[in-house]
Design a protein around this motif. Structure first.
Motif, PDB file in Angstrom:
ATOM      1  N   VAL A 176     -30.787 -12.809   8.471  1.00  0.00           N
ATOM      2  CA  VAL A 176     -32.320 -13.209   8.510  1.00  0.00           C
ATOM      3  C   VAL A 176     -32.376 -14.441   8.928  1.00  0.00           C
ATOM      4  O   VAL A 176     -32.098 -15.400   8.579  1.00  0.00           O
ATOM      5  N   ASP A 177     -33.409 -14.500   9.974  1.00  0.00           N
ATOM      6  CA  ASP A 177     -33.961 -15.739  10.578  1.00  0.00           C
ATOM      7  C   ASP A 177     -35.609 -15.694   9.945  1.00  0.00           C
ATOM      8  O   ASP A 177     -36.347 -14.524  10.222  1.00  0.00           O
ATOM      9  N   ILE A 178     -36.086 -16.772   9.526  1.00  0.00           N
ATOM     10  CA  ILE A 178     -37.499 -16.536   9.214  1.00  0.00           C
ATOM     11  C   ILE A 178     -38.473 -17.658  10.002  1.00  0.00           C
ATOM     12  O   ILE A 178     -38.039 -18.814  10.454  1.00  0.00           O
ATOM     13  N   ALA A 179     -39.547 -17.246  10.529  1.00  0.00           N
ATOM     14  CA  ALA A 179     -40.635 -18.010  11.320  1.00  0.00           C
ATOM     15  C   ALA A 179     -41.953 -17.886  10.544  1.00  0.00           C
ATOM     16  O   ALA A 179     -42.259 -16.814  10.277  1.00  0.00           O
ATOM     17  N   CYS A 180     -42.520 -19.048  10.086  1.00  0.00           N
ATOM     18  CA  CYS A 180     -43.677 -18.959   9.324  1.00  0.00           C
ATOM     19  C   CYS A 180     -45.071 -18.884  10.143  1.00  0.00           C
ATOM     20  O   CYS A 180     -46.080 -18.899   9.491  1.00  0.00           O
ATOM     21  N   ASP A 181     -44.996 -18.928  11.379  1.00  0.00           N
ATOM     22  CA  ASP A 181     -46.288 -19.098  12.280  1.00  0.00           C
ATOM     23  C   ASP A 181     -45.673 -18.380  13.633  1.00  0.00           C
ATOM     24  O   ASP A 181     -44.738 -17.952  13.931  1.00  0.00           O
TER      25      ASP A 181
ATOM     26  N   VAL B  64     -40.633 -18.701  19.751  1.00  0.00           N
ATOM     27  CA  VAL B  64     -39.570 -19.290  20.364  1.00  0.00           C
ATOM     28  C   VAL B  64     -38.336 -18.971  20.045  1.00  0.00           C
ATOM     29  O   VAL B  64     -37.268 -18.684  20.751  1.00  0.00           O
ATOM     30  N   LYS B  65     -38.184 -18.412  18.518  1.00  0.00           N
ATOM     31  CA  LYS B  65     -36.992 -17.673  18.342  1.00  0.00           C
ATOM     32  C   LYS B  65     -36.757 -16.278  18.894  1.00  0.00           C
ATOM     33  O   LYS B  65     -35.544 -15.888  18.863  1.00  0.00           O
ATOM     34  N   ALA B  66     -37.863 -15.540  18.983  1.00  0.00           N
ATOM     35  CA  ALA B  66     -37.696 -14.192  19.864  1.00  0.00           C
ATOM     36  C   ALA B  66     -37.125 -14.432  21.191  1.00  0.00           C
ATOM     37  O   ALA B  66     -36.275 -13.513  21.493  1.00  0.00           O
ATOM     38  N   ARG B  67     -37.374 -15.388  21.848  1.00  0.00           N
ATOM     39  CA  ARG B  67     -36.711 -15.894  23.137  1.00  0.00           C
ATOM     40  C   ARG B  67     -35.620 -16.331  23.138  1.00  0.00           C
ATOM     41  O   ARG B  67     -35.017 -16.514  24.427  1.00  0.00           O
ATOM     42  N   SER B  68     -35.130 -17.158  21.960  1.00  0.00           N
ATOM     43  CA  SER B  68     -33.755 -17.799  22.001  1.00  0.00           C
ATOM     44  C   SER B  68     -32.723 -17.023  22.051  1.00  0.00           C
ATOM     45  O   SER B  68     -32.600 -15.725  22.225  1.00  0.00           O
ATOM     46  N   GLU B  69     -31.522 -17.641  22.331  1.00  0.00           N
ATOM     47  CA  GLU B  69     -30.164 -17.036  22.395  1.00  0.00           C
ATOM     48  C   GLU B  69     -29.451 -17.579  21.288  1.00  0.00           C
ATOM     49  O   GLU B  69     -29.283 -18.839  21.101  1.00  0.00           O
ATOM     50  N   PRO B  70     -28.674 -16.493  20.505  1.00  0.00           N
ATOM     51  CA  PRO B  70     -28.683 -15.176  20.874  1.00  0.00           C
ATOM     52  C   PRO B  70     -29.896 -14.616  20.182  1.00  0.00           C
ATOM     53  O   PRO B  70     -30.346 -15.221  19.197  1.00  0.00           O
ATOM     54  N   SER B  71     -30.375 -13.566  20.733  1.00  0.00           N
ATOM     55  CA  SER B  71     -31.654 -13.103  20.260  1.00  0.00           C
ATOM     56  C   SER B  71     -31.510 -12.275  19.007  1.00  0.00           C
ATOM     57  O   SER B  71     -30.336 -11.655  18.778  1.00  0.00           O
ATOM     58  N   PRO B  72     -32.550 -12.036  18.277  1.00  0.00           N
ATOM     59  CA  PRO B  72     -32.505 -11.113  17.207  1.00  0.00           C
ATOM     60  C   PRO B  72     -32.399  -9.841  17.906  1.00  0.00           C
ATOM     61  O   PRO B  72     -32.726  -9.435  18.903  1.00  0.00           O
ATOM     62  N   ASP B  73     -31.847  -8.832  16.820  1.00  0.00           N
ATOM     63  CA  ASP B  73     -31.580  -7.370  17.187  1.00  0.00           C
ATOM     64  C   ASP B  73     -33.055  -6.680  16.967  1.00  0.00           C
ATOM     65  O   ASP B  73     -33.302  -5.775  17.505  1.00  0.00           O
ATOM     66  N   LEU B  74     -33.663  -7.201  15.989  1.00  0.00           N
ATOM     67  CA  LEU B  74     -35.099  -6.540  15.294  1.00  0.00           C
ATOM     68  C   LEU B  74     -36.078  -7.613  15.094  1.00  0.00           C
ATOM     69  O   LEU B  74     -35.428  -8.698  14.725  1.00  0.00           O
ATOM     70  N   ILE B  75     -37.264  -7.393  15.194  1.00  0.00           N
ATOM     71  CA  ILE B  75     -38.231  -8.394  14.757  1.00  0.00           C
ATOM     72  C   ILE B  75     -39.250  -7.750  13.695  1.00  0.00           C
ATOM     73  O   ILE B  75     -39.797  -6.656  13.934  1.00  0.00           O
TER      74      ILE B  75
END
Length: 244
Positions: A35-40, A46-57
């Motif tokens: 799990v990775d957390i973004a508060c805004d 930024v995290k959705a577009r980063s590598e390695p990308s998440p599998d689910l949001i």
């Protein structure tokens, strides 16, 4: 319990409610997710577009800087196709349509149970794997019905010489009808194929999108292509002179 031999999927949670994100992080970890957390919205984007990308949001509708709908639109415009689950207190049909048009794959109303959230994530992942497995290595496919044309490589839709701008779900629905190749599709079958099992039985949503499609692809001077089969569902065919 998760299979320890199975690679852990990465879930990005974009939500500013600290207690909720702490709970989700704990439960998702127990279920075998990283799990990775973004508060805004900005950091989530930024995290959705980063590598390695998440599998689910998992994306909250109400964020301190941008709405979840706006963030989803920005994610989709950048070409990211990661499955997105929207968390929201909005339950009107208009709100559902807004979220789905933005590119949301599923929609969960607050308050919700952790068990339902996990079931939604598993269903989204199964659908993503099915789509990916069925499309990899596939050549460009152009589907036609009368003068209606869909280029699946570019998602371009035209009727005659007129380009047609469709939302994400309008395109998915039209493609599903087109791929039926003249077969009558039951309402429940369409809902499962386009929205997944979690929207099963939501007839109002299907009727809304059928109306949207008709407004965009039909015209008085053109043959009718989307036909209602009363008591059953819908069919896409070039048979405007036949009553269904």
């Amino acid at each position: 319990m998760p299979d320890p031999s199975t690679p852990r999927l990465r879930v990005l949670v974009v939500d500013d409610e600290a207690k909720l994100t702490e709970l989700l992080q704990l439960e998702l970890d127990v279920e075998g997710y990283d799990v990775d957390i973004a508060c805004d919205g900005s950091s989530g984007l930024v995290k959705a577009r980063s590598e390695p990308s998440p599998d689910l949001i998992v994306l909250d509708w109400n964020l301190p800087d941008f709405s979840g709908v706006d963030i989803c639109q920005r994610i989709r415009r950048s070409g990211v196709t990661i499955p997105i689950l929207m968390l929201t207190g909005h339950d009107d049909i208009a709100d559902r349509v807004m979220a789905l048009d933005a590119g949301v794959d599923d929609y969960l109303i607050k308050p919700f149970s952790i068990e339902e959230l996990m079931a939604r994530l598993r269903a989204m992942q199964r659908r993503a794997q099915t789509f990916s497995g069925g499309s990899q290595g596939r050549e460009t496919v152009v589907l036609t019905m009368s003068d209606l044309r869909i280029d699946t490589s570019t998602r371009d839709v035209t009727r005659g010489d007129r380009p047609i701008q469709l939302s994400v779900k309008e395109y998915d629905l039209l493609l599903f009808l087109m791929r039926a190749d003249g077969k009558v599709l039951e309402r429940a079958e369409i809902m499962r194929g386009v929205w997944g099992d979690n929207f099963y039985g939501d007839d109002n949503l299907l009727d809304v999108y059928i109306r949207y499609l008709r407004q965009k692809i039909e015209a008085p001077e053109l043959p009718v292509l989307i036909h209602t089969v009363r008591g059953v569902g819908f069919i896409l065919r070039d048979a405007s002179s036949q009553e269904t």
